[in-house]
Design an enzyme around this catalytic site. Structure first.
Site, PDB file in Angstrom:
ATOM      1  CG  ASP A 111     -80.208  68.320  33.310  1.00  0.00           C
ATOM      2  OD1 ASP A 111     -79.810  66.754  33.526  1.00  0.00           O
ATOM      3  OD2 ASP A 111     -79.750  68.928  33.952  1.00  0.00           O
ATOM      4  CD  GLU A 169     -75.042  67.107  36.998  1.00  0.00           C
ATOM      5  OE1 GLU A 169     -74.204  66.722  38.064  1.00  0.00           O
ATOM      6  OE2 GLU A 169     -75.336  67.250  35.917  1.00  0.00           O
TER       7      GLU A 169
HETATM    8 ZN    ZN Z   1     -73.510  65.288  34.087  1.00  0.00          ZN
END
Ligand code: ZN
Length: 398
Positions: free
Chosen positions: A80, A144
């Site tokens: 992401d 994340e």
């Molecule tokens: Zn990162």
């Protein structure tokens, strides 16, 4: 020169990955998975996809070692990227333009390029017919950038993760503007706290007792004094970096309905990052003390309270560290060991008592994570592939 990069298969591969809009919020990871399955097929690695949380897939590629019972090496990266303010970009953030040898795109530093570095290095190693003692797992994880709780945070709790039998993990770090490569062996603990100051409500023309304005001022002063202390520590010791001190920032203030009415409650929130030297219990007791001193019924609640996580050892007791350091010495690349200023998925791995290092191996490259015009020189990216070409076999043969 620029034409050369246009044709470079590793650069093209990176640019293709950057064109996938795996951008928050509400990411559909399907396109990433398709792309990564293609990469695995090229490498001849089997793929498994786990969903510890629905719609939050974790893709694992595996390169089996010659001694598969040994603890494995994990190469982690997140799929992401953070949102963009498209109007502020010189080039469209999801077109991965290559201009004068520089690649522009969201995620080119944080951290799609690092995922591609692992893959490209392994492609080169495979073409040389190299085999490794230990199994290597490549994990591509979701979310994340929103804390990783539903990504790596959940995955490390599963049987599937345990079965990977990870002995050592590599993940992202930060690019470095100097000639040094920055490697991160620890992270501070994130505490997001809201302080609640109730008091007597009433008319704004009076001087009523039990006043929440007085209470919240006391609390804010205490936190701001702590902030000053950390600033002073940093200023006085040039060896310290931001990751070495506790940071304090006031992030939200809430309360009140009308200008002549004293409200029932005022709240103030802080983003705290506790240095690895801080005793958590002592720190919380200090906050409890401030609540008492501030006045009646002042309390607090946590929106996030990370536990203490031991730093990964960077000494002779850690064979993986020696292999890591040895590679950089051999390549004559200067290294600096630091504490990461923010949070990465490495903290979940370290919490499982698995040694983990964070590195984004780009020097002479100002960190531009989450910035407009995030960019990376193609030459820097290509050089970093050769670093992993040395590093991966050394780690996998520990
Ligand atoms: Zn990162």
């Amino acid at each position: 020169m620029a034409v050369e990069y246009e044709k470079d298969p590793s650069v093209s591969n990176l640019r293709n990955y950057l064109r996938i809009r795996s951008v928050h919020p509400n990411i559909n990871y399907a396109e990433c998975l398709t792309y990564l399955r293609g990469q695995a097929a090229e490498l001849g690695f089997p793929v498994k996809v786990f969903e510890p949380v629905p719609k939050k897939p974790v893709l694992v590629m595996t390169c089996e070692g010659q001694e598969p019972s040994l603890p494995s090496i994990l190469l982690n990266s997140h799929m992401d990227v953070v949102p963009v303010f498209e109007k502020s970009w010189t080039y469209p953030p999801f077109e991965a333009r290559l201009v004068d040898g520089v690649i522009y795109g969201r995620g080119v530093q944080d951290m799609k390029s690092v995922g591609i570095l692992y893959l490209e290095a392994l492609k080169r190693l495979k073409s040389k017919g190299l085999k490794f003692k230990r199994t290597i797992h490549l994990t591509f994880v979701p979310d994340e950038e929103v804390g990783g709780l539903k990504g790596m945070g959940e995955f490390v709790k599963t049987e599937d993760f345990k079965k990977l039998n990870v002995g050592f993990s590599l993940d992202e770090g930060l690019a470095s503007a100097s000639e040094y490569y920055h490697v991160y062996n620890a992270e501070r603990s994130i505490w997001h706290i809201t302080m609640i100051c109730p008091g007597k409500s009433g008319h704004g023309s009076l001087l009523l007792p039990d006043n929440n304005g007085e209470k919240i001022r006391y609390i804010i002063d205490k936190f701001m004094d702590l902030r000053q202390e950390s600033k002073k520590k940093l200023e006085e010791d040039s060896k310290l970096t931001i990751g070495d001190v506790t940071t304090v920032n006031l992030t939200m203030l809430n309360g009140g309905i009308q200008n002549n009415v004293i409200p029932e409650k005022l709240t103030v929130s802080f983003d705290l990052r506790l240095a690895t030297t801080v005793d958590h219990e002592e720190f919380e007791n200090m906050i409890k003390g401030w609540c008492k001193e501030a006045g009646d019924n002042v309390s607090y609640k946590f929106d996030q309270k990370d536990p203490y996580v031991s730093p990964t050892k960077v000494d002779d007791t850690n064979a993986y560290w020696l292999a890591f350091k040895g590679t950089f010495d051999k390549l004559k690349l200067p290294l600096k060991v630091l504490t990461f200023p923010g949070g990465t998925d490495s903290r979940y791995v370290r919490e499982r008592r698995i040694p983990a290092l964070g590195i984004t191996p780009y020097c002479h490259t100002p960190p531009q994570i989450h910035e407009h015009d995030e960019s990376l020189k193609a030459a820097t990216f290509l050089h970093a592939i050769s670093v992993y070409e040395e590093l991966i076999p050394t780690l996998a043969n520990v």
